[in-house]
Design a protein around this motif. Structure first.
Motif, PDB file in Angstrom:
ATOM      1  N   MET A  79     -11.186   8.750  10.912  1.00 46.09           N
ATOM      2  CA  MET A  79     -10.631   9.359   9.724  1.00 46.09           C
ATOM      3  C   MET A  79     -11.722   9.556   8.680  1.00 46.09           C
ATOM      4  O   MET A  79     -12.709   8.843   8.671  1.00 46.09           O
ATOM      5  CB  MET A  79      -9.552   8.460   9.128  1.00 46.09           C
ATOM      6  N   SER A  80     -11.471  10.485   7.814  1.00 43.67           N
ATOM      7  CA  SER A  80     -12.427  10.714   6.743  1.00 43.67           C
ATOM      8  C   SER A  80     -12.232   9.685   5.634  1.00 43.67           C
ATOM      9  O   SER A  80     -11.208   9.006   5.565  1.00 43.67           O
ATOM     10  CB  SER A  80     -12.234  12.118   6.171  1.00 43.67           C
ATOM     11  N   GLU A  81     -13.225   9.576   4.784  1.00 42.76           N
ATOM     12  CA  GLU A  81     -13.115   8.634   3.661  1.00 42.76           C
ATOM     13  C   GLU A  81     -11.954   9.021   2.748  1.00 42.76           C
ATOM     14  O   GLU A  81     -11.260   8.156   2.219  1.00 42.76           O
ATOM     15  CB  GLU A  81     -14.422   8.609   2.873  1.00 42.76           C
ATOM     16  N   LYS A  82     -11.758  10.332   2.589  1.00 43.36           N
ATOM     17  CA  LYS A  82     -10.661  10.804   1.742  1.00 43.36           C
ATOM     18  C   LYS A  82      -9.316  10.357   2.312  1.00 43.36           C
ATOM     19  O   LYS A  82      -8.463   9.853   1.582  1.00 43.36           O
ATOM     20  CB  LYS A  82     -10.706  12.328   1.629  1.00 43.36           C
ATOM     21  N   GLN A  83      -9.121  10.523   3.616  1.00 48.00           N
ATOM     22  CA  GLN A  83      -7.867  10.114   4.252  1.00 48.00           C
ATOM     23  C   GLN A  83      -7.686   8.602   4.179  1.00 48.00           C
ATOM     24  O   GLN A  83      -6.577   8.123   3.940  1.00 48.00           O
ATOM     25  CB  GLN A  83      -7.832  10.584   5.707  1.00 48.00           C
ATOM     26  N   ASP A  84      -8.769   7.857   4.380  1.00 43.89           N
ATOM     27  CA  ASP A  84      -8.700   6.397   4.260  1.00 43.89           C
ATOM     28  C   ASP A  84      -8.251   5.993   2.857  1.00 43.89           C
ATOM     29  O   ASP A  84      -7.428   5.095   2.694  1.00 43.89           O
ATOM     30  CB  ASP A  84     -10.051   5.754   4.579  1.00 43.89           C
ATOM     31  N   PHE A  85      -8.815   6.657   1.850  1.00 46.97           N
ATOM     32  CA  PHE A  85      -8.471   6.363   0.459  1.00 46.97           C
ATOM     33  C   PHE A  85      -7.000   6.683   0.191  1.00 46.97           C
ATOM     34  O   PHE A  85      -6.284   5.898  -0.434  1.00 46.97           O
ATOM     35  CB  PHE A  85      -9.369   7.151  -0.494  1.00 46.97           C
ATOM     36  N   ILE A  86      -6.541   7.819   0.692  1.00 43.03           N
ATOM     37  CA  ILE A  86      -5.146   8.224   0.499  1.00 43.03           C
ATOM     38  C   ILE A  86      -4.214   7.198   1.132  1.00 43.03           C
ATOM     39  O   ILE A  86      -3.222   6.791   0.529  1.00 43.03           O
ATOM     40  CB  ILE A  86      -4.905   9.638   1.077  1.00 43.03           C
ATOM     41  N   GLU A  87      -4.525   6.758   2.332  1.00 40.27           N
ATOM     42  CA  GLU A  87      -3.693   5.759   2.995  1.00 40.27           C
ATOM     43  C   GLU A  87      -3.712   4.431   2.254  1.00 40.27           C
ATOM     44  O   GLU A  87      -2.678   3.760   2.147  1.00 40.27           O
ATOM     45  CB  GLU A  87      -4.136   5.577   4.439  1.00 40.27           C
ATOM     46  N   MET A  88      -4.861   4.045   1.729  1.00 45.59           N
ATOM     47  CA  MET A  88      -4.962   2.806   0.963  1.00 45.59           C
ATOM     48  C   MET A  88      -4.087   2.891  -0.292  1.00 45.59           C
ATOM     49  O   MET A  88      -3.380   1.936  -0.628  1.00 45.59           O
ATOM     50  CB  MET A  88      -6.414   2.542   0.570  1.00 45.59           C
ATOM     51  N   MET A  89      -4.098   4.020  -0.977  1.00 46.69           N
ATOM     52  CA  MET A  89      -3.280   4.193  -2.177  1.00 46.69           C
ATOM     53  C   MET A  89      -1.791   4.182  -1.821  1.00 46.69           C
ATOM     54  O   MET A  89      -0.989   3.589  -2.537  1.00 46.69           O
ATOM     55  CB  MET A  89      -3.654   5.496  -2.896  1.00 46.69           C
ATOM     56  N   ASN A  90      -1.428   4.818  -0.726  1.00 48.57           N
ATOM     57  CA  ASN A  90      -0.028   4.813  -0.292  1.00 48.57           C
ATOM     58  C   ASN A  90       0.428   3.400   0.029  1.00 48.57           C
ATOM     59  O   ASN A  90       1.529   2.994  -0.344  1.00 48.57           O
ATOM     60  CB  ASN A  90       0.171   5.711   0.934  1.00 48.57           C
ATOM     61  N   ASP A  91      -0.394   2.631   0.735  1.00 42.56           N
ATOM     62  CA  ASP A  91      -0.051   1.253   1.069  1.00 42.56           C
ATOM     63  C   ASP A  91       0.159   0.426  -0.195  1.00 42.56           C
ATOM     64  O   ASP A  91       1.083  -0.392  -0.266  1.00 42.56           O
ATOM     65  CB  ASP A  91      -1.134   0.611   1.942  1.00 42.56           C
ATOM     66  N   GLY A  92      -0.695   0.629  -1.180  1.00 44.09           N
ATOM     67  CA  GLY A  92      -0.548  -0.085  -2.447  1.00 44.09           C
ATOM     68  C   GLY A  92       0.750   0.284  -3.144  1.00 44.09           C
ATOM     69  O   GLY A  92       1.441  -0.576  -3.690  1.00 44.09           O
ATOM     70  N   GLY A  93       1.084   1.559  -3.106  1.00 41.01           N
ATOM     71  CA  GLY A  93       2.334   2.021  -3.714  1.00 41.01           C
ATOM     72  C   GLY A  93       3.544   1.437  -3.017  1.00 41.01           C
ATOM     73  O   GLY A  93       4.517   1.034  -3.662  1.00 41.01           O
ATOM     74  N   PHE A  94       3.500   1.368  -1.687  1.00 43.83           N
ATOM     75  CA  PHE A  94       4.613   0.783  -0.934  1.00 43.83           C
ATOM     76  C   PHE A  94       4.779  -0.684  -1.296  1.00 43.83           C
ATOM     77  O   PHE A  94       5.904  -1.186  -1.417  1.00 43.83           O
ATOM     78  CB  PHE A  94       4.394   0.926   0.575  1.00 43.83           C
TER      79      PHE A  94
END
Length: 41
Positions: free
Chosen positions: A1-16
């Motif tokens: 995955m790209s760094e951007k996608q990793d960051f997006i997933e990390m932010m989503n996990d935090g939101g959940f």
């Protein structure tokens, strides 16, 4: 995955995690308002 996608997933996990904590606190508040559901210690 790209760094951007990793960051997006990390932010989503935090939101959940935050949403889960809010929902849990709302659940506990609702249970505590019912007579006899939770007794004071």
């Amino acid at each position: 995955m790209s760094e951007k996608q990793d960051f997006i997933e990390m932010m989503n996990d935090g939101g959940f995690s935050v949403n889960a904590r809010i929902d849990f606190n709302n659940f506990i508040s609702a249970v505590e308002t019912e007579d006899g559901m939770i007794s004071a210690v």
